[in-house]
Motif scaffolding. Structure first.
Motif, PDB file in Angstrom:
ATOM      1  N   PRO B  49       0.828  -1.206   0.000  1.00  0.00           N
ATOM      2  CA  PRO B  49       0.000   0.000   0.000  1.00  0.00           C
ATOM      3  C   PRO B  49       0.863   1.258   0.000  1.00  0.00           C
ATOM      4  CG  PRO B  49       0.034  -1.000   2.194  1.00  0.00           C
ATOM      5  CD  PRO B  49       0.813  -1.912   1.297  1.00  0.00           C
ATOM      6  N   PHE B  50       0.649   2.145  -0.943  1.00  0.00           N
ATOM      7  CA  PHE B  50       1.403   3.393  -0.977  1.00  0.00           C
ATOM      8  C   PHE B  50       0.545   4.466  -1.634  1.00  0.00           C
ATOM      9  CE2 PHE B  50       4.279   6.368  -3.230  1.00  0.00           C
ATOM     10  CZ  PHE B  50       5.007   6.842  -2.145  1.00  0.00           C
ATOM     11  N   THR B  51       0.472   5.588  -0.986  1.00  0.00           N
ATOM     12  CA  THR B  51      -0.199   6.750  -1.568  1.00  0.00           C
ATOM     13  C   THR B  51       0.800   7.886  -1.592  1.00  0.00           C
ATOM     14  OG1 THR B  51      -2.352   6.072  -0.738  1.00  0.00           O
ATOM     15  CG2 THR B  51      -2.098   8.396  -1.291  1.00  0.00           C
ATOM     16  N   GLY B  52       0.969   8.478  -2.776  1.00  0.00           N
ATOM     17  CA  GLY B  52       1.904   9.604  -2.870  1.00  0.00           C
ATOM     18  C   GLY B  52       2.646   9.554  -4.189  1.00  0.00           C
ATOM     19  N   ILE B  53       3.844  10.145  -4.171  1.00  0.00           N
ATOM     20  CA  ILE B  53       4.676  10.218  -5.378  1.00  0.00           C
ATOM     21  C   ILE B  53       5.617   9.013  -5.388  1.00  0.00           C
ATOM     22  CG2 ILE B  53       6.404  11.577  -6.623  1.00  0.00           C
ATOM     23  CD1 ILE B  53       5.297  14.069  -5.105  1.00  0.00           C
ATOM     24  N   PRO B  54       5.508   8.116  -6.358  1.00  0.00           N
ATOM     25  CA  PRO B  54       6.440   6.982  -6.415  1.00  0.00           C
ATOM     26  C   PRO B  54       7.782   7.404  -7.035  1.00  0.00           C
ATOM     27  CG  PRO B  54       4.833   6.795  -8.176  1.00  0.00           C
ATOM     28  CD  PRO B  54       4.500   8.055  -7.430  1.00  0.00           C
ATOM     29  N   GLY B  55       8.683   6.434  -7.163  1.00  0.00           N
ATOM     30  CA  GLY B  55       9.978   6.677  -7.812  1.00  0.00           C
ATOM     31  C   GLY B  55      11.120   6.724  -6.811  1.00  0.00           C
ATOM     32  N   HIS B  56      12.177   5.970  -7.075  1.00  0.00           N
ATOM     33  CA  HIS B  56      13.310   5.947  -6.130  1.00  0.00           C
ATOM     34  C   HIS B  56      14.651   5.905  -6.859  1.00  0.00           C
ATOM     35  CE1 HIS B  56      12.039   1.812  -6.911  1.00  0.00           C
ATOM     36  NE2 HIS B  56      13.317   1.510  -6.841  1.00  0.00           N
ATOM     37  N   GLU B  57      14.634   5.927  -8.190  1.00  0.00           N
ATOM     38  CA  GLU B  57      15.891   5.974  -8.948  1.00  0.00           C
ATOM     39  C   GLU B  57      16.016   7.364  -9.550  1.00  0.00           C
ATOM     40  OE1 GLU B  57      15.664   2.939 -11.931  1.00  0.00           O
ATOM     41  OE2 GLU B  57      15.484   1.312 -10.488  1.00  0.00           O
ATOM     42  N   PHE B  58      17.058   8.094  -9.195  1.00  0.00           N
ATOM     43  CA  PHE B  58      17.164   9.457  -9.731  1.00  0.00           C
ATOM     44  C   PHE B  58      18.602   9.964  -9.674  1.00  0.00           C
ATOM     45  CE2 PHE B  58      18.217  12.209  -6.163  1.00  0.00           C
ATOM     46  CZ  PHE B  58      18.002  11.368  -5.087  1.00  0.00           C
ATOM     47  N   VAL B  59      18.815  11.004 -10.480  1.00  0.00           N
ATOM     48  CA  VAL B  59      19.985  11.855 -10.307  1.00  0.00           C
ATOM     49  C   VAL B  59      19.436  13.280 -10.333  1.00  0.00           C
ATOM     50  CG1 VAL B  59      20.487  11.751 -12.799  1.00  0.00           C
ATOM     51  CG2 VAL B  59      22.265  12.509 -11.221  1.00  0.00           C
ATOM     52  N   GLY B  60      19.963  14.122  -9.470  1.00  0.00           N
ATOM     53  CA  GLY B  60      19.418  15.474  -9.372  1.00  0.00           C
ATOM     54  C   GLY B  60      20.453  16.458  -8.882  1.00  0.00           C
ATOM     55  N   GLU B  61      19.967  17.649  -8.543  1.00  0.00           N
ATOM     56  CA  GLU B  61      20.882  18.700  -8.119  1.00  0.00           C
ATOM     57  C   GLU B  61      20.346  19.339  -6.843  1.00  0.00           C
ATOM     58  OE1 GLU B  61      21.706  21.580 -11.221  1.00  0.00           O
ATOM     59  OE2 GLU B  61      22.177  23.096  -9.688  1.00  0.00           O
ATOM     60  N   ILE B  62      21.212  19.519  -5.871  1.00  0.00           N
ATOM     61  CA  ILE B  62      20.785  20.157  -4.625  1.00  0.00           C
ATOM     62  C   ILE B  62      20.517  21.639  -4.910  1.00  0.00           C
ATOM     63  CG2 ILE B  62      21.471  20.793  -2.270  1.00  0.00           C
ATOM     64  CD1 ILE B  62      23.108  18.236  -2.110  1.00  0.00           C
ATOM     65  N   VAL B  63      19.284  22.055  -4.585  1.00  0.00           N
ATOM     66  CA  VAL B  63      18.934  23.471  -4.840  1.00  0.00           C
ATOM     67  C   VAL B  63      18.653  24.221  -3.542  1.00  0.00           C
ATOM     68  CG1 VAL B  63      18.111  23.149  -7.207  1.00  0.00           C
ATOM     69  CG2 VAL B  63      16.523  22.809  -5.284  1.00  0.00           C
ATOM     70  N   ALA B  64      18.483  23.493  -2.446  1.00  0.00           N
ATOM     71  CA  ALA B  64      18.348  24.153  -1.135  1.00  0.00           C
ATOM     72  C   ALA B  64      18.832  23.186  -0.074  1.00  0.00           C
ATOM     73  CB  ALA B  64      16.896  24.549  -0.867  1.00  0.00           C
ATOM     74  N   ALA B  65      19.567  23.722   0.906  1.00  0.00           N
ATOM     75  CA  ALA B  65      20.084  22.895   1.989  1.00  0.00           C
ATOM     76  C   ALA B  65      20.399  23.817   3.158  1.00  0.00           C
ATOM     77  CB  ALA B  65      21.336  22.145   1.539  1.00  0.00           C
ATOM     78  N   PRO B  66      19.351  24.145   3.925  1.00  0.00           N
ATOM     79  CA  PRO B  66      19.498  25.176   4.958  1.00  0.00           C
ATOM     80  C   PRO B  66      20.719  24.955   5.860  1.00  0.00           C
ATOM     81  CG  PRO B  66      17.207  24.513   4.761  1.00  0.00           C
ATOM     82  CD  PRO B  66      17.982  23.628   3.840  1.00  0.00           C
ATOM     83  N   GLU B  67      21.055  23.692   6.144  1.00  0.00           N
ATOM     84  CA  GLU B  67      22.176  23.454   7.063  1.00  0.00           C
ATOM     85  C   GLU B  67      23.519  23.336   6.347  1.00  0.00           C
ATOM     86  OE1 GLU B  67      20.900  20.180   9.706  1.00  0.00           O
ATOM     87  OE2 GLU B  67      18.889  20.962   9.267  1.00  0.00           O
ATOM     88  N   ARG B  68      23.486  23.144   5.039  1.00  0.00           N
ATOM     89  CA  ARG B  68      24.745  23.003   4.278  1.00  0.00           C
ATOM     90  C   ARG B  68      24.645  23.749   2.953  1.00  0.00           C
ATOM     91  NH1 ARG B  68      28.266  18.733   4.949  1.00  0.00           N
ATOM     92  NH2 ARG B  68      29.393  19.810   3.288  1.00  0.00           N
ATOM     93  N   PRO B  69      24.507  25.082   3.045  1.00  0.00           N
ATOM     94  CA  PRO B  69      24.382  25.846   1.789  1.00  0.00           C
ATOM     95  C   PRO B  69      25.561  25.624   0.856  1.00  0.00           C
ATOM     96  CG  PRO B  69      24.727  27.294   3.700  1.00  0.00           C
ATOM     97  CD  PRO B  69      24.467  25.938   4.240  1.00  0.00           C
ATOM     98  N   ASP B  70      26.723  25.209   1.406  1.00  0.00           N
ATOM     99  CA  ASP B  70      27.887  24.930   0.549  1.00  0.00           C
ATOM    100  C   ASP B  70      27.634  23.765  -0.420  1.00  0.00           C
ATOM    101  OD1 ASP B  70      27.870  23.485   3.161  1.00  0.00           O
ATOM    102  OD2 ASP B  70      29.584  22.417   2.291  1.00  0.00           O
ATOM    103  N   ARG B  71      26.625  22.948  -0.125  1.00  0.00           N
ATOM    104  CA  ARG B  71      26.378  21.800  -1.021  1.00  0.00           C
ATOM    105  C   ARG B  71      25.411  22.154  -2.157  1.00  0.00           C
ATOM    106  NH1 ARG B  71      25.740  15.971   1.676  1.00  0.00           N
ATOM    107  NH2 ARG B  71      25.963  15.518  -0.552  1.00  0.00           N
ATOM    108  N   ILE B  72      24.856  23.350  -2.146  1.00  0.00           N
ATOM    109  CA  ILE B  72      23.937  23.741  -3.231  1.00  0.00           C
ATOM    110  C   ILE B  72      24.694  23.695  -4.560  1.00  0.00           C
ATOM    111  CG2 ILE B  72      22.599  25.667  -4.206  1.00  0.00           C
ATOM    112  CD1 ILE B  72      21.826  26.384  -1.320  1.00  0.00           C
ATOM    113  N   GLY B  73      24.051  23.110  -5.559  1.00  0.00           N
ATOM    114  CA  GLY B  73      24.684  22.975  -6.868  1.00  0.00           C
ATOM    115  C   GLY B  73      25.302  21.611  -7.104  1.00  0.00           C
ATOM    116  N   GLU B  74      25.469  20.831  -6.030  1.00  0.00           N
ATOM    117  CA  GLU B  74      26.024  19.471  -6.193  1.00  0.00           C
ATOM    118  C   GLU B  74      25.073  18.603  -7.017  1.00  0.00           C
ATOM    119  OE1 GLU B  74      26.949  17.094  -2.712  1.00  0.00           O
ATOM    120  OE2 GLU B  74      28.514  18.505  -2.115  1.00  0.00           O
TER     121      GLU B  74
END
Lengths: 319, 319
Positions: B49-74
């Protein structure tokens, strides 16, 4: 000679069986005591086709050995798999999976519920004088219990559950207790619980088994209900050891096995030498598991006894 | 934002989902590419049973990271299990079995078939510049293939069969080929066979699989027929690895498992770091497994494509 005879799922006592003649490399063994095991009961029910003399747990005496007359008079137990030594499994060190094997009283070879049996000399191990017949007759099932730790590592910090405290479960619990692990045994009958208590092994009622708790569960009830209970009791990433042969099919949920990464391990025959060492050094004393002894002629009565729910070891005595 | 939405076993495209806000310790990731996996198809069929957004394989880019702003853009890939770090499983080094875990797009947490997702910073690993998006999107299933060798030892002399040469079977076969073992893959479709041939991996037709032959069989068809074929193909004392989640129940003969001492191992998520190393050093190049790419808005078409028999990897592209 006298012997049990199984044919078309019917067991009977016969007195007209010829004493077997040892083939090359074999000895003739006069059986002193033989045990009735769950596999024997399942054979009678037809879980595997077998015609002949059943029985694979015994202690006896070598009475003829054409190639090694010096071994006549030895009191022995016997490895039940008779193997070719040359197939892929044998050469890879897995002789109990020999593709051409016969198995004493189980597959292609008459067994131990008889006055005499034949086995290759290399299958027969001498029993030390300090080990009684009543203890030595347990070597084969003790070896089967020891097999578990050949197949999987059990850490002394592991939580281990033995499901079922009958003939085999009691031996498995005694062997695993020697490992120091956190051991529980699900036992149904008062006499089984008493035997465990005498060994300082804790028991619980099957209904009180905690869920997803145990690192390792050994299924020794030989029932589908036991398997389902094992599945509930094991933790994610844990191991279920299947120790009993039985006829009913199991139902498995493959997704749950995958998601919980459960390991299922079928486990059969084990090593005789360590079983004998544990009897000799007193680490295991199975003699209190003997519930009854019958002369060979009363073997049907002995089987009826062994089939009673909760029955422990029933022995057949020769002469 | 746009996203896939699964509810009551019905998948649809929505454009009205709010962009998620990262919780403490989390980052907001803009998805670049996401893959459709067999588990996603099974989720839609209702295996879990699952309700919501599926999907677990991805590559992406960090666009916000309040505790580690230095990682934005990774540019990152992400471990899909979000764990507590303090339960017994976590403390015992089995975090993927955390009792309180959520799993990206599978359990209690929205997933990657969306414009944006959130994951803890510690779950996100930077992808080297030399690894393309089309390769990086395979890190999660590659890690799952690597899991097998965390669970069981595969000797380079072992005979190994991979049953099924679809999305996951192809990756498993490529990973196992690196071990040097005697590898066979049962492949059904011409395009699957061609892909294996290009990797110098031998394939056979399912009907030509020898019986009781393989030391290890990896079941990657996700079907009951595949499991039955695995059971026939494995040698006594051998191991079957279950790599696919699916809904139908399996039938097992417990006596045969015990007599043949078969080991059954459920296998799920694996380690990201070695998967990334193998992509980076070129030992595995999965890009030829990409069969189609759809924009996120055409996700229903993409799922229909992924469900076609023999389909390989279908990707969803964001923007």
């Amino acid at each position: 000679m006298q012997a049990a005879w199984l044919e078309n799922n019917t067991l009977r006592h016969r007195a007209d069986i010829p004493v077997p003649a040892p083939s090359a490399g074999e000895a003739l063994v006069k059986v002193r005591l033989a045990g009735i095991c769950g596999t024997d009961l399942e054979l009678v029910k037809g879980y595997y086709p077998f015609t002949g003399i059943p029985g694979h747990e015994f202690v006896g005496e070598i009475v003829a050995a054409p190639e090694r007359p010096d071994r006549i008079g030895e009191r022995v137990v016997g490895e039940i798999n008779i193997v070719c030594g040359s197939c892929r499994a044998c050469r890879a060190g897995r002789p109990t999976h020999c593709a051409r094997r016969t198995v004493l009283g189980i597959k292609g070879r008459d067994g131990a519920l008889a006055e005499y049996l034949c086995l290759p000399l290399k299958n027969l191990t001498k029993v030390a004088d300090t080990v009684s017949d009543e203890a030595a007759v347990f070597v084969e099932p003790l070896a089967a219990a020891l097999r578990i730790q050949e197949q999987i590592r059990i850490n002394s910090t592991d939580r281990v559950l033995v499901l079922g405290a009958g003939r085999l479960g009691q031996l498995v619990a005694r062997i695993l207790a020697l490992n120091g692990c956190e051991l529980q045994t699900a036992a149904k009958y008062a006499k089984q619980r008493n035997l465990l208590e005498k060994q300082q092994i804790s028991w619980i009622d099957k209904k009180a088994v905690p869920e997803a708790f145990f690192d390792i569960v050994v299924e020794a009830t030989g029932t589908v209900a036991g398997f389902d209970a094992a599945r509930r009791a094991v933790r994610p990433g844990g191991t279920i050891v299947l120790k009993s042969t039985y006829k009913d099919a199991l139902q498995l949920n493959p997704s749950a096995l995958v998601v919980d990464e459960i390991r299922l391990v079928g486990s059969r025959c084990g090593p005789f030498a360590p079983a004998l060492r544990l009897l000799q050094n007193g680490s295991v004393d199975p003699q209190d598991l003997v519930e009854a002894r019958y002369p060979l002629k009363d073997l049907l009565q002995a089987f009826a006894h062994a089939e009673q729910p909760g029955a422990l070891k029933v022995l057949l005595q020769n002469g």
